[in-house]
Design an enzyme around this catalytic site. Sequence first.
Site, PDB file in Angstrom:
ATOM      1  N   GLU A   1      -4.434   7.775  -3.223  1.00 31.30           N
ATOM      2  CA  GLU A   1      -4.936   6.514  -2.688  1.00 31.30           C
ATOM      3  C   GLU A   1      -5.233   5.520  -3.804  1.00 31.30           C
ATOM      4  O   GLU A   1      -5.173   4.310  -3.601  1.00 31.30           O
ATOM      5  CB  GLU A   1      -6.180   6.741  -1.816  1.00 31.30           C
ATOM      6  CG  GLU A   1      -5.916   7.508  -0.519  1.00 31.30           C
ATOM      7  CD  GLU A   1      -4.896   6.841   0.398  1.00 31.30           C
ATOM      8  OE1 GLU A   1      -4.734   5.616   0.353  1.00 31.30           O
ATOM      9  OE2 GLU A   1      -4.242   7.588   1.164  1.00 31.30           O
TER      10      GLU A   1
ATOM     11  N   HIS B   1       1.995   4.462  -2.899  1.00 32.39           N
ATOM     12  CA  HIS B   1       2.193   5.912  -2.692  1.00 32.39           C
ATOM     13  C   HIS B   1       3.616   6.308  -3.073  1.00 32.39           C
ATOM     14  O   HIS B   1       3.849   7.346  -3.714  1.00 32.39           O
ATOM     15  CB  HIS B   1       1.972   6.265  -1.212  1.00 32.39           C
ATOM     16  CG  HIS B   1       0.545   6.282  -0.764  1.00 32.39           C
ATOM     17  ND1 HIS B   1      -0.416   7.050  -1.368  1.00 32.39           N
ATOM     18  CD2 HIS B   1      -0.083   5.644   0.261  1.00 32.39           C
ATOM     19  CE1 HIS B   1      -1.591   6.882  -0.738  1.00 32.39           C
ATOM     20  NE2 HIS B   1      -1.407   6.021   0.249  1.00 32.39           N
TER      21      HIS B   1
ATOM     22  N   HIS C   1       0.834  -1.208   0.000  1.00 25.04           N
ATOM     23  CA  HIS C   1       0.000   0.000   0.000  1.00 25.04           C
ATOM     24  C   HIS C   1       0.875   1.266   0.000  1.00 25.04           C
ATOM     25  O   HIS C   1       0.764   2.111  -0.892  1.00 25.04           O
ATOM     26  CB  HIS C   1      -0.913  -0.016   1.235  1.00 25.04           C
ATOM     27  CG  HIS C   1      -1.800   1.181   1.350  1.00 25.04           C
ATOM     28  ND1 HIS C   1      -3.118   1.186   0.977  1.00 25.04           N
ATOM     29  CD2 HIS C   1      -1.552   2.443   1.777  1.00 25.04           C
ATOM     30  CE1 HIS C   1      -3.647   2.392   1.170  1.00 25.04           C
ATOM     31  NE2 HIS C   1      -2.703   3.162   1.668  1.00 25.04           N
ATOM     32  N   GLU C   2       1.760   1.347   0.975  1.00 26.58           N
ATOM     33  CA  GLU C   2       2.625   2.529   1.047  1.00 26.58           C
ATOM     34  C   GLU C   2       3.577   2.554  -0.148  1.00 26.58           C
ATOM     35  O   GLU C   2       3.940   3.620  -0.638  1.00 26.58           O
ATOM     36  CB  GLU C   2       3.401   2.555   2.371  1.00 26.58           C
ATOM     37  CG  GLU C   2       2.539   2.495   3.637  1.00 26.58           C
ATOM     38  CD  GLU C   2       1.460   3.567   3.725  1.00 26.58           C
ATOM     39  OE1 GLU C   2       1.628   4.650   3.115  1.00 26.58           O
ATOM     40  OE2 GLU C   2       0.422   3.327   4.382  1.00 26.58           O
TER      41      GLU C   2
END
Lengths: 519, 519
Positions: free
Chosen positions: A314, A288, A284-285
């Site tokens: 996101e 980003h 997830h990160e």
Amino acid sequence: MESTTHHSVADTSLVFTRSDEQVQALLQRLHEVADLEALGALADWDQQTALPKGAYEARMHQMATLQGLVHERFTHPEIGSLLQKLSERVIQPEFTAADRGLVRQTLHSYNRATKLPRSLVEEQERVRAAGTEAWINARSNNDFATFAPWLTKTIAIQREIADRIGYAETRYDALLDATEPGLTTARVEELFAPVRKVSSDLLQRIQASGTDIDDSILQGTFSIEQQQILCEKILQVIGYDFNHGQLARSAHPFTTSFGSPLDARLTVRYSEQFLQSSLMAALHEGGHGLYEQGQSKSLMRTPLATGASMGMHESQSRLWENAIGRSEAFWTRHYAIVQELFPAQFKNVDVRAFVRALNKVQPSLIRVEADEVTYNLHIIIRFELEQAMVNGEIAVESLPGLWNAKYQEYLGITPPSDADGILQDIHWTSGFGYFPDYTLGNLYSAQIFATLHRLFPDMDERLKHGETGFILQWLRENMYALGTTYLPEDLIQRLTGEPGSPQYFIDYLTHKFTEIYDL
Amino acid sequence: MESTTHHSVADTSLVFTRSDEQVQALLQRLHEVADLEALGALADWDQQTALPKGAYEARMHQMATLQGLVHERFTHPEIGSLLQKLSERVIQPEFTAADRGLVRQTLHSYNRATKLPRSLVEEQERVRAAGTEAWINARSNNDFATFAPWLTKTIAIQREIADRIGYAETRYDALLDATEPGLTTARVEELFAPVRKVSSDLLQRIQASGTDIDDSILQGTFSIEQQQILCEKILQVIGYDFNHGQLARSAHPFTTSFGSPLDARLTVRYSEQFLQSSLMAALHEGGHGLYEQGQSKSLMRTPLATGASMGMHESQSRLWENAIGRSEAFWTRHYAIVQELFPAQFKNVDVRAFVRALNKVQPSLIRVEADEVTYNLHIIIRFELEQAMVNGEIAVESLPGLWNAKYQEYLGITPPSDADGILQDIHWTSGFGYFPDYTLGNLYSAQIFATLHRLFPDMDERLKHGETGFILQWLRENMYALGTTYLPEDLIQRLTGEPGSPQYFIDYLTHKFTEIYDL
């Protein structure tokens, strides 16, 4: 594994017209502000990864001073005057898309910032810094009462900000607009209705199906050192560049952008019992991080040097975490890394079972660890509570009870403690209006993923062979490099050929979980 | 182990007279500057402990912007005007020692800062940031040529600074005065002459004595994880407070002060082969850390919230590292920690042999790892070279040769590589005039240590029982709490009852090594 060496800018539309005196003068002021904001980001990163426990009082002063100064410099009348002059001029063809994006984006922030007095900005920062400290302690002591006064302050500040910024329909609109320009409460409600419906319907059908996925293989005892190596390897697999980044550890996973593609850092948290916690947070990160590292270097030290909006940001964390990171195609090749690092747990488990476990649907308490079907229900709960808080319809003391009641209503479960309930997220020390961006991100993500499928009909096959570089390359060229040059609504149109729509997400979710649960 | 909980200020002389409008107005401006400087310290800390390799260009811009802004705010004419008015008033009895110190110390920095243009300050910061990056690479590649251009720039900037600041006798005076107010080249020469003499004489006698101390027990293979635990335990033993500090790892050990006793962080470097590297660095940096953590909280966010001078700061690092940390008395009790963590290496070695090994005198290449007898010879070499550089008497290309020649002359050894020679210290990316403070620190340290012996005649006995808290308490109350309230010359008088003198160091060194080497 791919390299993210920063080439010279291929796309001249992303270069500012520095030969223009007004552009140059504006950039000079914005560079200063961007540098100061980067130091603020560093102070924040440090507070969550390294700051000694007893030092937060000093940090609070530093942050308040810095934010006050950023506000003073950014609201300088000279910036306003340059923006006014340039607004009329940048539509001319000799200016670039970057020039136009710069004026648009800066004007949006300038118009917001000039409505707020410096004292309010400093107070907000003090409450954020001290509130974060209080939240950390409240969460670890399961003691909502010690966090309540800070939440009360946050509400008061958010209300004052909204009233000063102004809004057409409802106070919450003024807050949504900060991270997603132009987004309104009405629009969020319009988007969330079908999302809520598909989530609830799917959840009911899954629960009625009798199919129970066994995810016990993801539980046990997983050495933190080995988990760290796993996170690093998977990040390298998707193309995250450690030469311009770092992976650290914090109470709540996050990504920090320092206003340039040269430095985009991630954190995860490790649980010895649950492998999924760190691994999915890394993906997830990592999403980003890829977005930040992919920006054109020509945009650095300006307001364009980040994602197009928080929703767009996101969309990339969710794309890499879910659409790719929870797919059997992706793990076909890379599951060997997991098996190698945790042979005792996985040597007799095949990739199919591993991926099914990653996709188990089950109402649970913690948003960041929720499955894709129930995730948006967590968001809708926060969206409803934030509106009520901002509209003054709710007493802070009654929040834990309301929170628990909504979890019972939407997910059929009740948190056994506030630490696993209302105290789970760090966000309410900073303000409101951010949570809807997560659901927006899921919608954008599905729409972009559908486009990728169309452009690369053999995508699944290539993923199965361990390739992800072609996806990253396309996203970099068409999205990441652009930073905030375009509005999210324009960017989604450029990327997918049509306006944003919840339909892709509905289809994605229905298709994926109908198959997994054989509905 | 002792606690450093920050009590309310007992000593009212360390409280500012905030009821005075001018004091209050001055403090308000200085708080802002202190907060910004703390963020600069954080950026520096980060650059040496965490910054991704590819991010230094972004960091360079951030630091230049910040230092330019600090300079702009600190040189604001309102500060000058307040200082002028207060200079005449603070001598009156209703003002406190802190008020007087604040005006004195701020005026000293203000008079220096207002002589430098902002552009020069920003340029110096850019050179420092980029030069640090170049130095890291040059050192690890043993390639002086890639560092030379940055040293050339540093020399030019230091010359310009000195010329703008002004000086009575020699350009180097203007640089010495920055970190040790009032110190001159002539005074340094006067102090260094007897130090050089005692060092050279002792070294000769030791080499002629035929006594050879076996320090092979400190070499071998020492797990880095265990070394880290050892450093943490020894820091706790001397009273360093991890609630207001942290121990990290960097290429060159250092301590970072953030302008308050709430946050004082240390780094060491670890060598798997040499235990002494990390252990003695921890005690050295720990001494700096104790000084910072011991400041009165009433001074925080002002120019008084650090040591009285860099020489005074070094006196504390050297006191804890050498006078205490290399004494048999200290290790009598605490050697058990070393034995427990490294049983294979030390179970059959007694404390006597361990401490003798820590005190082995041998000309060596690396300053930070030098024994007490040869240490100051390393400093004198740098002092001589810095003067020559600032006076323009030397070509940068000829520096490695000159360095090596001086090592041959003073220590009888020649560095086999520039990495172990001229490239060993980080300091020359920041400027000149700091190294003499290390020797000054040794002199102050011995004088203070002699006072401690006089005040606590049973000091050795108490150290043997593992006590160090009484030393820390006395230093805190009489020195650390005061920060920069007094000039170093006044502070040494207050502490020891007489002016600074090199005699205590000469006696300390002679006594200690005559005994160890049975001369």
